[in-house]
Design an enzyme around this catalytic site. Structure first.
Site, PDB file in Angstrom:
ATOM      1  N   ALA A   1      16.856  68.563 -95.046  1.00  0.00           N
ATOM      2  CA  ALA A   1      16.197  67.504 -95.814  1.00  0.00           C
ATOM      3  C   ALA A   1      14.741  67.340 -95.400  1.00  0.00           C
ATOM      4  O   ALA A   1      13.886  67.020 -96.229  1.00  0.00           O
ATOM      5  CB  ALA A   1      16.946  66.185 -95.642  1.00  0.00           C
TER       6      ALA A   1
ATOM      7  N   CYS B   1      25.311  59.410 -92.257  1.00  0.00           N
ATOM      8  CA  CYS B   1      26.542  59.115 -91.522  1.00  0.00           C
ATOM      9  C   CYS B   1      26.640  59.977 -90.273  1.00  0.00           C
ATOM     10  O   CYS B   1      26.784  61.196 -90.362  1.00  0.00           O
ATOM     11  CB  CYS B   1      27.754  59.356 -92.424  1.00  0.00           C
TER      12      CYS B   1
ATOM     13  N   ASP C   1      22.830  63.692 -86.055  1.00  0.00           N
ATOM     14  CA  ASP C   1      22.556  64.167 -84.698  1.00  0.00           C
ATOM     15  C   ASP C   1      21.570  63.199 -84.052  1.00  0.00           C
ATOM     16  O   ASP C   1      20.503  62.944 -84.609  1.00  0.00           O
ATOM     17  CB  ASP C   1      21.958  65.567 -84.767  1.00  0.00           C
TER      18      ASP C   1
ATOM     19  N   GLU D   1      34.246  61.208 -89.697  1.00  0.00           N
ATOM     20  CA  GLU D   1      33.662  60.918 -88.380  1.00  0.00           C
ATOM     21  C   GLU D   1      33.931  59.466 -87.991  1.00  0.00           C
ATOM     22  O   GLU D   1      34.214  59.164 -86.836  1.00  0.00           O
ATOM     23  CB  GLU D   1      32.164  61.202 -88.390  1.00  0.00           C
TER      24      GLU D   1
END
Length: 144
Positions: A13, A32, A35, A112
């Site tokens: 991105a 969401c 890193d 996650e």
């Protein structure tokens, strides 16, 4: 589900997002569990930064929403600090999010998020509204 026009794009991105989308095309952006890039020298690689927030503001419609969630409290604080300092975003209150199905799903339904919950760890989320161009202009006028 209630969502009929959703897509996922896996790309860099930071480099390519403006090539894929038009101005004001998006109504929601989700980050969401990105890193965290813990080392200070890698903070420039974080998905929420001053430069990238300007690109996200360009791509989001006025009053659209930018959603963030992480299990790293320091990263959450980074998200909140960067987004609230940016003139095109304002943080939504907990009351404003009570009926936001996307905000609820982000916390409870992502893989996650479920993994973090099973481990008994905390999740930190925040949602920001992309202000209208008129609101942004009014805030700039107050600076000069």
């Amino acid at each position: 589900t209630d969502y009929q026009n959703a897509g996922v794009l896996r790309t860099n991105a930071m480099r390519y997002l403006p090539n894929f989308l038009e101005r004001g095309q998006l109504s929601k952006i989700f980050f969401c569990f990105p890193d965290p890039h813990f080392k200070a020298k890698n903070h420039r690689r974080r998905i929420v930064s001053d430069t990238l927030l300007s690109e996200y503001a360009y791509l989001l419609k006025p009053n659209a929403r930018l959603y963030t969630i992480t299990d790293v409290e320091d990263l959450h604080q980074w998200h909140v600090a960067k987004c609230t300092a940016h003139p095109m975003f304002e943080q939504l209150s907990e009351a404003e999010l009570e009926t936001d199905k996307a905000a609820i799903a982000m916390v409870t339904e992502t893989e996650e998020g479920k993994k973090v919950a099973r481990a008994g760890n905390a999740k930190y989320s925040a949602v920001f509204r992309r202000v209208t161009n008129e609101e942004a202009e009014a805030s700039f006028k107050g600076l000069f």
